[in-house]
Write a protein that holds these residues in place. Structure first.
Motif, PDB file in Angstrom:
ATOM      1  N   VAL A  10     -26.350  63.554  -7.975  1.00 49.05           N
ATOM      2  CA  VAL A  10     -25.853  62.439  -9.424  1.00 49.05           C
ATOM      3  C   VAL A  10     -25.246  61.682  -7.806  1.00 49.05           C
ATOM      4  O   VAL A  10     -25.397  61.285  -7.188  1.00 49.05           O
ATOM      5  N   GLY A  11     -25.958  59.704  -8.461  1.00 53.61           N
ATOM      6  CA  GLY A  11     -26.093  59.025  -7.697  1.00 53.61           C
ATOM      7  C   GLY A  11     -26.690  59.316  -6.011  1.00 53.61           C
ATOM      8  O   GLY A  11     -25.834  58.266  -5.459  1.00 53.61           O
ATOM      9  N   GLY A  12     -28.222  59.377  -6.383  1.00 54.24           N
ATOM     10  CA  GLY A  12     -28.544  59.790  -4.683  1.00 54.24           C
ATOM     11  C   GLY A  12     -27.549  60.437  -3.819  1.00 54.24           C
ATOM     12  O   GLY A  12     -27.767  60.600  -2.860  1.00 54.24           O
ATOM     13  N   GLU A  80     -12.126  58.633  -4.030  1.00 50.52           N
ATOM     14  CA  GLU A  80     -12.792  58.548  -5.199  1.00 50.52           C
ATOM     15  C   GLU A  80     -14.400  58.645  -5.149  1.00 50.52           C
ATOM     16  O   GLU A  80     -14.448  59.367  -6.770  1.00 50.52           O
ATOM     17  N   ASP A  81     -14.808  58.788  -4.224  1.00 48.42           N
ATOM     18  CA  ASP A  81     -16.118  58.772  -4.656  1.00 48.42           C
ATOM     19  C   ASP A  81     -16.885  59.677  -4.924  1.00 48.42           C
ATOM     20  O   ASP A  81     -17.313  60.276  -5.905  1.00 48.42           O
ATOM     21  N   HIS A  82     -16.274  61.055  -4.075  1.00 45.45           N
ATOM     22  CA  HIS A  82     -15.918  62.287  -4.544  1.00 45.45           C
ATOM     23  C   HIS A  82     -16.118  62.467  -5.456  1.00 45.45           C
ATOM     24  O   HIS A  82     -16.929  63.468  -6.322  1.00 45.45           O
ATOM     25  N   ALA A  83     -14.654  62.300  -5.584  1.00 45.90           N
ATOM     26  CA  ALA A  83     -13.999  62.496  -7.845  1.00 45.90           C
ATOM     27  C   ALA A  83     -14.794  62.421  -8.634  1.00 45.90           C
ATOM     28  O   ALA A  83     -15.036  63.158  -9.459  1.00 45.90           O
ATOM     29  N   LEU A  85     -18.478  61.792  -8.256  1.00 44.16           N
ATOM     30  CA  LEU A  85     -19.018  62.773  -8.517  1.00 44.16           C
ATOM     31  C   LEU A  85     -19.070  64.199  -8.487  1.00 44.16           C
ATOM     32  O   LEU A  85     -19.930  64.445  -9.660  1.00 44.16           O
ATOM     33  N   MET A  86     -18.242  64.509  -8.609  1.00 50.50           N
ATOM     34  CA  MET A  86     -17.664  65.600  -8.840  1.00 50.50           C
ATOM     35  C   MET A  86     -17.233  65.766 -10.770  1.00 50.50           C
ATOM     36  O   MET A  86     -18.497  66.694 -10.749  1.00 50.50           O
TER      37      MET A  86
END
Length: 256
Positions: A10-12, A80-83, A85-86
């Motif tokens: 997801v998202g690269g 926030e980025d990790h969340a 993507l999860m």
């Protein structure tokens, strides 16, 4: 039962998700559990908890980008980025509403995921939450973690140190600053779902005062303390932690 591994892009970025089926789900459907690791870690120190929760429902464990085997992202990823993507990866899996369970920095990931996608999180379980707002410096956290490791079991320390080596110093340090900067106490205030905070009574990282503050700030919060256990309580006292999570899940379940 052994989990089924799925790799989701997801998202690269690449996330690894392991799914363990729960018993009797076709007869009495229950929302799944999603387990998320902390800084420098992978699913491995969640395996005992996964096995305990699989007796109740489907369990997904998540390895976030940069953790475990595989290439590290070239850019820094925030909480926030990790969340985000999860949330997207769980959407690909089609999990639907679930119980999000995080340990240590994983608490930040699941809390932020619940804020970004309230429909995803039926409830949250925050195990050994970081970072205490009154101890939000790297030296304080490093000393607490070092002292805590003296209280951990040999098996817990083997997993932790092995995962730290695999993650590597560079990615660990790149993720350290986002962890230190995330204002968990303010994020918890914005949650709409029930919150269970779990700590070991001998945990020097997530101390009693801090965990009680989070419970107070939550709209619907409760604290469970596992006597005699350190920070990696979901490994050292997996059966007791699983039982508390299952009880919380059933107590806060919506009427069918």
């Amino acid at each position: 039962m052994q989990p089924t591994l799925r790799t989701v892009r997801v998202g690269g970025f690449t996330l690894h998700l392991r799914t363990t089926p729960g018993p009797g789900s076709a007869v009495s459907p229950r929302s799944p559990y999603v387990l998320v690791h902390g800084l420098g870690m992978t699913h491995r120190y969640l395996d005992r908890l996964r096995a305990g929760l699989a007796a109740d429902a489907v369990v997904h464990t998540v390895d976030l980008p940069g953790y475990g085997p595989g290439p590290r992202p070239r850019i820094q990823l925030t909480v926030e980025d990790h969340a985000a993507l999860m949330v997207e990866a769980l959407g690909v899996l089609g999990t639907g509403p679930c119980t999000l369970v995080g340990h240590s920095m994983g608490v930040q990931f699941v809390t932020e995921a619940a804020l970004q996608s309230p429909a995803l999180a039926e409830r949250l379980v925050l195990i050994g939450p970081v970072v205490d707002r009154l101890r939000r410096t790297v030296p304080q956290q490093a000393v607490s973690l070092a002292h805590d490791m003296l209280r951990e079991s040999a098996s817990a320390n083997r997993i932790v140190l092995g995962d730290y080596l695999q993650t590597g110093t560079r990615w660990y340090l790149r993720q350290l600053r986002p962890m230190m900067d995330y204002p968990l106490e303010r994020a918890v205030e914005r949650l709409r779902c029930p919150v269970l905070v779990v700590r070991g009574s001998r945990d020097l990282v997530a101390r009693d005062r801090w965990c009680r503050e989070l419970v107070t700030r939550a709209r619907d919060g409760v604290l469970v303390e596992i006597a005699g256990q350190p920070h990696v309580v979901q490994h050292s006292a997996a059966a007791r932690v699983a039982a508390e999570i299952v009880a919380f899940s059933r107590r806060t379940a919506l009427p069918s």
